[in-house]
Scaffold this active site. Structure first.
Site, mmCIF file in Angstrom:
data_model
loop_
_atom_site.group_PDB
_atom_site.id
_atom_site.type_symbol
_atom_site.label_atom_id
_atom_site.label_comp_id
_atom_site.label_asym_id
_atom_site.label_seq_id
_atom_site.Cartn_x
_atom_site.Cartn_y
_atom_site.Cartn_z
ATOM 1 N N HIS A 230 0.837 -1.198 0.000
ATOM 2 C CA HIS A 230 0.000 0.000 0.000
ATOM 3 C C HIS A 230 0.870 1.246 0.000
ATOM 4 O O HIS A 230 1.527 1.562 0.996
ATOM 5 C CB HIS A 230 -0.924 0.013 1.217
ATOM 6 C CG HIS A 230 -1.971 -1.054 1.172
ATOM 7 N ND1 HIS A 230 -2.584 -1.540 2.303
ATOM 8 C CD2 HIS A 230 -2.531 -1.721 0.134
ATOM 9 C CE1 HIS A 230 -3.469 -2.462 1.961
ATOM 10 N NE2 HIS A 230 -3.454 -2.590 0.645
ATOM 11 N N MET A 323 -2.385 -2.993 8.517
ATOM 12 C CA MET A 323 -3.652 -2.722 9.185
ATOM 13 C C MET A 323 -4.814 -3.048 8.262
ATOM 14 O O MET A 323 -4.722 -2.905 7.046
ATOM 15 C CB MET A 323 -3.717 -1.259 9.607
ATOM 16 C CG MET A 323 -4.989 -0.868 10.338
ATOM 17 S SD MET A 323 -4.892 0.824 10.960
ATOM 18 C CE MET A 323 -3.631 0.624 12.211
#
Length: 385
Positions: A230, A323
């Site tokens: 990401h 996360m």
């Protein structure tokens, strides 16, 4: 955390410190330390260590990268870099992530006051994410300062790069997302066994250091790797360049039609999705636009579902630190298609979010410590070390 997150703000601009402190305190956090440069900050930190440090890069007397390394070597803490994004800053960003930073927020050159007063500028989310990071796991991955490539690069970097590490760019934090039926539908049946193998990797917060460590300990004979980390646009190119220099692999920011071959790592470009495709008997990648999936573009789920469809039992999938839950459903699709699947264990994860969901969902066959992952990967890929 049940108690308020305690934050130290280190930036040479009094205006920046004032506005960022107001944003954090409005969000229920407590700014316990402010300082205009690292030398002023250090005795304050030693007297009262905070939960998270928000750190600028361009400061007088000591730059933010040098101070970050000092923090991580002396008293590891979650650090969020909040700095100006420049073209030259990409290398600095990679160095900071490798040195232990767990989050980034872009501080623009123009419109700074609007940014400072914008509750959606990403800082609050970045600090909350950082407060949950396992910095002990992160600090074990830090390369010695002498091993840093391009050390001493110019200033100014910042990004949400999982985040990040976690890619905490404004696009990654945007609420809009899509189930993306065209991308996420799990088509039936992959092709039969071939001599080609594919390793598919997904990661977010803490992923930069983790991927560096993993690739540094894999042999060049490893199967072709397709990877989603990401990150926002422009940072994936710098990340690929850094890995290309510091590992034995050919590491590229993926382009449409790039072939997946042994010894090559293809990284999904920031802001675009990457999928695996078959071209005759070979594997190639397709790069495409599309809405956010699981709040991310590129999305791990998009990649993994395409790997399930096109490679099946010819693939190994891994969910690393990060996360959220991006990648868990795609990894489950891979396992159901016959692929071997792994998740990073909690003790070696900077953030045990994505791997935890993958384990709870039954998507990962087993949990593996980062230090054991290279050997396990080679065994599952049926390639001798």
């Amino acid at each position: 955390m049940t108690n308020s997150i305690r934050v130290a703000l280190i930036d040479d601009s009094a205006v920046v410190r004032k506005h960022l402190a107001a944003l954090l305190e409005k969000a229920g956090m407590k700014v316990t330390i402010t300082a205009s440069d690292p030398l002023f900050a250090w005795p304050k930190l030693e007297a009262d260590w905070p939960d998270v440090v928000v750190l600028d890069v361009e400061m007088p007397r000591m730059d933010g990268l040098s101070f970050l390394r000092q923090i991580m070597s002396s008293h590891p803490l979650p650090v969020v870099m909040c700095s100006t994004l420049t073209e030259a800053g990409c290398q600095t960003t990679m160095e900071a992530m490798s040195a232990g930073a767990v989050g980034f927020v872009t501080k623009p050159k123009l419109g700074l006051r609007d940014f400072l007063e914008d509750e959606g500028n990403g800082l609050v989310a970045a600090v909350r994410s950082a407060a949950r990071a396992n910095v002990q796991a992160a600090s074990r991955l830090i390369r010695p300062v002498g091993a840093e490539l391009g050390a001493g690069a110019g200033a100014g970097a910042g990004a949400g790069a999982g985040a990040g590490g976690q890619a905490l760019s404004r696009s990654a934090l945007a609420p809009r997302q899509s189930s993306m039926p065209g991308l996420l539908a799990a088509p039936p049946g992959a092709m039969a066994i071939t001599t080609d193998r594919v390793i598919a990797i997904g990661s977010s917060t803490g992923g930069v250091q983790t991927i560096e460590s993993l690739l540094a300990n894999l042999p060049r004979t490893a199967p072709g790797i397709v990877l989603v980390q990401h990150m926002p646009e422009r940072f994936t190119s710098a990340f690929a360049s850094r890995l290309n220099q510091m590992t034995e692999f050919e590491v590229l920011e993926a382009k449409d039609g790039d072939r997946v071959i042994n010894g090559r790592v293809l990284i999904a470009p920031g802001g675009r999705h990457m999928q695996l495709k078959r071209s005759g008997a070979q594997y190639v990648v397709e790069i495409r636009d599309g809405p956010l999936v699981n709040h991310h573009r590129p999305s791990v789920d998009v990649l993994f579902r395409s790997v399930a469809h096109c490679a099946g039992k010819n693939a190994v999938g891994i969910v690393l630190t990060g996360m959220g839950d991006d990648g868990a459903r795609g990894l489950l699709a891979m396992r159901q298609s016959g692929a071997r699947t792994l998740a990073q264990d909690e003790s070696s994860s900077v953030v045990y979010g994505m791997p935890r969901v993958a384990m709870e969902m039954g998507a990962a066959e087993r949990s593996v410590a980062l230090q054991n992952m290279p050997q396990v990967l080679m065994e599952l890929s049926a390639v001798s070390v």
